[in-house]
Design a protein around this motif. Structure first.
Motif, mmCIF file in Angstrom:
data_model
loop_
_atom_site.group_PDB
_atom_site.id
_atom_site.type_symbol
_atom_site.label_atom_id
_atom_site.label_comp_id
_atom_site.label_asym_id
_atom_site.label_seq_id
_atom_site.Cartn_x
_atom_site.Cartn_y
_atom_site.Cartn_z
ATOM 1 N N ALA A 29 7.148 14.789 -3.929
ATOM 2 C CA ALA A 29 6.642 13.816 -2.960
ATOM 3 C C ALA A 29 7.790 13.326 -2.100
ATOM 4 O O ALA A 29 8.921 13.212 -2.573
ATOM 5 C CB ALA A 29 5.970 12.646 -3.664
ATOM 6 N N MET A 30 7.484 13.076 -0.835
ATOM 7 C CA MET A 30 8.507 12.547 0.078
ATOM 8 C C MET A 30 7.871 11.516 0.984
ATOM 9 O O MET A 30 6.680 11.569 1.275
ATOM 10 C CB MET A 30 9.063 13.649 0.971
ATOM 11 C CG MET A 30 9.794 14.720 0.225
ATOM 12 S SD MET A 30 10.473 15.911 1.366
ATOM 13 C CE MET A 30 10.931 17.186 0.204
ATOM 14 N N GLN A 31 8.685 10.612 1.465
ATOM 15 C CA GLN A 31 8.218 9.626 2.431
ATOM 16 C C GLN A 31 9.407 9.116 3.229
ATOM 17 O O GLN A 31 10.397 8.677 2.649
ATOM 18 C CB GLN A 31 7.539 8.461 1.689
ATOM 19 C CG GLN A 31 7.009 7.368 2.590
ATOM 20 C CD GLN A 31 5.555 7.610 2.998
ATOM 21 O OE1 GLN A 31 5.065 8.738 2.948
ATOM 22 N NE2 GLN A 31 4.884 6.569 3.409
ATOM 23 N N ARG A 72 1.538 9.527 -5.442
ATOM 24 C CA ARG A 72 1.740 10.928 -5.072
ATOM 25 C C ARG A 72 2.734 11.617 -6.001
ATOM 26 O O ARG A 72 2.547 12.774 -6.362
ATOM 27 C CB ARG A 72 2.228 11.035 -3.625
ATOM 28 C CG ARG A 72 1.115 10.849 -2.621
ATOM 29 C CD ARG A 72 1.428 11.583 -1.335
ATOM 30 N NE ARG A 72 2.484 10.935 -0.584
ATOM 31 C CZ ARG A 72 2.295 9.978 0.313
ATOM 32 N NH1 ARG A 72 1.097 9.534 0.547
ATOM 33 N NH2 ARG A 72 3.311 9.454 0.964
ATOM 34 N N ILE A 103 12.490 10.585 -2.037
ATOM 35 C CA ILE A 103 12.121 11.921 -2.511
ATOM 36 C C ILE A 103 11.929 11.854 -4.025
ATOM 37 O O ILE A 103 12.793 11.360 -4.747
ATOM 38 C CB ILE A 103 13.182 12.980 -2.133
ATOM 39 C CG1 ILE A 103 13.304 13.066 -0.602
ATOM 40 C CG2 ILE A 103 12.825 14.345 -2.721
ATOM 41 C CD1 ILE A 103 14.187 14.177 -0.084
ATOM 42 N N SER A 159 2.485 1.841 -3.509
ATOM 43 C CA SER A 159 1.625 2.410 -4.546
ATOM 44 C C SER A 159 1.216 3.839 -4.212
ATOM 45 O O SER A 159 1.074 4.667 -5.105
ATOM 46 C CB SER A 159 0.403 1.535 -4.815
ATOM 47 O OG SER A 159 -0.152 1.058 -3.642
ATOM 48 N N ARG A 160 1.067 4.134 -2.933
ATOM 49 C CA ARG A 160 0.686 5.501 -2.578
ATOM 50 C C ARG A 160 1.826 6.499 -2.796
ATOM 51 O O ARG A 160 1.592 7.639 -3.181
ATOM 52 C CB ARG A 160 0.161 5.561 -1.143
ATOM 53 C CG ARG A 160 -1.242 4.933 -1.029
ATOM 54 C CD ARG A 160 -1.762 4.954 0.375
ATOM 55 N NE ARG A 160 -1.905 6.292 0.924
ATOM 56 C CZ ARG A 160 -2.985 7.046 0.812
ATOM 57 N NH1 ARG A 160 -4.035 6.611 0.143
ATOM 58 N NH2 ARG A 160 -3.027 8.232 1.357
ATOM 59 N N VAL A 161 3.053 6.057 -2.559
ATOM 60 C CA VAL A 161 4.195 6.953 -2.798
ATOM 61 C C VAL A 161 4.366 7.196 -4.303
ATOM 62 O O VAL A 161 4.578 8.323 -4.748
ATOM 63 C CB VAL A 161 5.488 6.394 -2.161
ATOM 64 C CG1 VAL A 161 6.699 7.219 -2.562
ATOM 65 C CG2 VAL A 161 5.362 6.370 -0.643
ATOM 66 N N ILE A 163 0.849 -1.202 0.000
ATOM 67 C CA ILE A 163 0.000 0.000 0.000
ATOM 68 C C ILE A 163 0.881 1.247 0.000
ATOM 69 O O ILE A 163 0.660 2.185 -0.769
ATOM 70 C CB ILE A 163 -0.935 0.001 1.230
ATOM 71 C CG1 ILE A 163 -1.950 -1.128 1.116
ATOM 72 C CG2 ILE A 163 -1.638 1.346 1.379
ATOM 73 C CD1 ILE A 163 -2.790 -1.350 2.349
ATOM 74 N N GLU A 164 1.920 1.232 0.838
ATOM 75 C CA GLU A 164 2.814 2.382 0.901
ATOM 76 C C GLU A 164 3.462 2.631 -0.453
ATOM 77 O O GLU A 164 3.478 3.754 -0.946
ATOM 78 C CB GLU A 164 3.886 2.173 1.970
ATOM 79 C CG GLU A 164 4.789 3.390 2.114
ATOM 80 C CD GLU A 164 5.966 3.156 3.046
ATOM 81 O OE1 GLU A 164 6.548 2.060 3.025
ATOM 82 O OE2 GLU A 164 6.312 4.098 3.783
#
Lengths: 264, 240
Positions: free
Chosen positions: A226-228, A107, A216, A102-104, A99-100
């Motif tokens: 986008a960042m995570q 974004r 990043i 695909s969401r990153v 999930i993480e």
């Protein structure tokens, strides 16, 4: 399959001097990108970074817009950590990591306005184009977010929009209106911190030693979109700023590879 | 983003003041209460502007399911949830992709300050319920979660508080509220430790140049202290 404590200790203690596979700290493994690999998908790409391999298919369909955005098309990014790609992956509903990822990736594409959803409107409130980006991991040897991000944008760049038949259905006989409008090339770069040393493109082995990972995504203009951060360790302001620079530099190099590899 | 703005949100900054009267680097008012859930081992209620969150800690206690047990340290389980009535449109109950991701990053944000190795084989469960959402729910939940963990007596080396810094109408602004989040250009949630101001959560979506990014980090570092003060005060008041 968890890493042996001895291996972890070895990698952690030596990372400042050298990496397990002899690469420089900011060196990415060999990247290969192929587009147009799937006949039934409107866009597709296979990306390999070393032994890591990801396939992305883009499907384009007609659907109804969300009630709060009647004039906007729909972009959806989904990922599947197929059980064939790694002994740790199991079948079933997507886990946290999937999930993480695909969401990153989502974004990065969304926030850089790469796909302008307003361009995907056919009939306001009634009909819009829906673009589905499906990421499939086929072999896991670390750095999945970067591989998936590159594959997703390469697949979108190669994607075509089908013609609409007279009865309003999507033409599936291979007749296309044109290319999918793609306005930017967002590229995610993940940096791992092991024992205060920063590394780019961590292998699966290295990932198991990582204290924290920061991804990043940069745009063509070199801005951040986008960042995570992940991992249960703190990072300092200096480290984060440094990673921002690493992401710009590596993002630029990878963007060139993507531009070269995409068949229009 | 930024499209179809209603008339009253046409401008988000007027004369260097935001629509709720704050300056660009001002946090929303914060209120924290400790020990609000008697049956929990630790709990906290927090209001930051119009965002309201309940946090509860159960544990350290036996790990269930057992196969998730770690022989060397405790496992921190975090569950973040937006309650169905927390927003204008009803939220479907149960985990969503968004809440799964937020639970993950929240766990990472708090794990780094907890001495998990003190409790091998056990679980610490942290539940974060958003009862009213007006932007910054994950940040507010982290700030509340740290207080609830401290109240539960979990040994920690530092507190953690979180806020967001964003870009609205082209200017950097701290702690975005609902309309600013909806109609602004960029949102960057950040969590920091109280002792070293190190970063334990960083996410971002929107558009930042390198310079803006650097400035944004500085704004959070320089303006986050009131959150730590509110956390400490709430804990002290509870034991008065």
């Amino acid at each position: 399959m968890t890493i042996l404590q001895q291996n972890k200790q070895y990698i952690t203690e030596n990372i400042a001097k050298s990496r397990d596979d002899g690469r420089k700290h900011d060196q990415t493994r060999e990247i290969s990108i192929e587009t147009g690999i799937l006949g039934k998908a409107e866009g597709s790409a296979r990306v390999q970074i070393g032994k890591t391999e990801v396939i992305v298919g883009v499907k384009v369909d007609i659907g109804t817009p969300f009630p709060d955005t009647p004039k906007s098309g729909v972009l959806m990014v989904n990922s599947e950590f197929s059980a064939l790609a790694s002994p740790e992956f199991e079948n079933g509903p997507p886990r946290e990591d999937s999930i993480e990822l695909s969401r990153v990736v989502d974004r990065g594409i969304r926030e850089s306005n790469t796909i302008a959803v307003e361009d995907l409107c056919i009939e306001p409130g009634e009909k819009v184009w829906m673009v589905f980006v499906d990421i499939n991991i086929t072999n896991h040897d670390g750095n999945l977010i970067d591989a998936a991000g590159m594959a997703a944008i390469a697949a979108l760049m190669s994607a075509k929009v089908p013609k609409i038949n007279e009865d309003g259905t999507v033409n599936r006989d291979g007749e296309y209106k044109g290319s999918l409008p793609v306005k930017d090339i967002p590229v995610p770069v993940s940096v791992g911190i092991i024992n205060s040393t920063m590394i780019v493109d961590a292998t699966k082995l290295e990932e198991q030693c990582i204290d924290s990972r920061i991804t990043i995504t940069t745009t063509k203009a070199g801005n951040y979109c986008a960042m995570q951060q992940a991992g249960s360790h703190e990072t300092t302001e200096e480290q984060i700023l440094k990673i921002g620079e690493i992401a710009q530099k590596n993002g630029k190099e990878r963007r060139l590879i993507i531009e070269k590899s995409v068949k229009k | 983003m930024g499209s179809d703005r209603p008339k009253k949100y046409e401008k988000l900054i007027i004369n260097n003041k935001r629509l709720d009267g704050r300056t660009l680097d001002e946090l929303r008012p914060v209120k924290i209460e400790v020990g609000v859930i008697p049956s929990a081992d630790g709990s906290a209620y927090i209001e930051i502007g119009n965002t309201k969150v309940l946090a509860a800690v159960h544990g350290p206690k036996e790990m269930f399911p057992k196969h998730q047990m770690n022989e060397n340290r405790a496992v921190l389980n975090v569950r973040y949830a937006m309650l169905p009535f927390s927003t204008t449109e009803r939220v479907r109950p149960g985990p969503s992709r968004r809440s799964n991701e937020i639970s993950k990053v929240t766990r990472h944000a708090l794990e780094s300050v907890i001495f998990l190795e003190e409790f091998p084989r056990l679980a610490i469960n942290l539940t974060l319920d958003i009862i009213q959402a007006d932007a910054g729910t994950r940040a507010t939940a982290i700030t509340a979660g740290a207080v609830a963990l401290a109240h539960a007596g979990i040994p920690m080396k530092s507190l953690v508080a979180a806020t967001a810094v964003g870009k609205i109408d082209g200017k950097l602004a701290l702690d975005l509220n609902g309309p600013e989040d909806n109609f602004g250009e960029t949102d960057m949630p950040i969590a920091m430790t109280s002792t070293d101001k190190n970063i334990t959560l960083l996410q971002m979506d929107g558009d930042f140049t390198k310079e803006e990014f650097k400035k944004a980090l500085g704004i959070v570092k320089n303006s986050i202290e009131p959150l730590f003060e509110a956390q400490r005060k709430a804990l002290q008041d509870y034991y008065k």
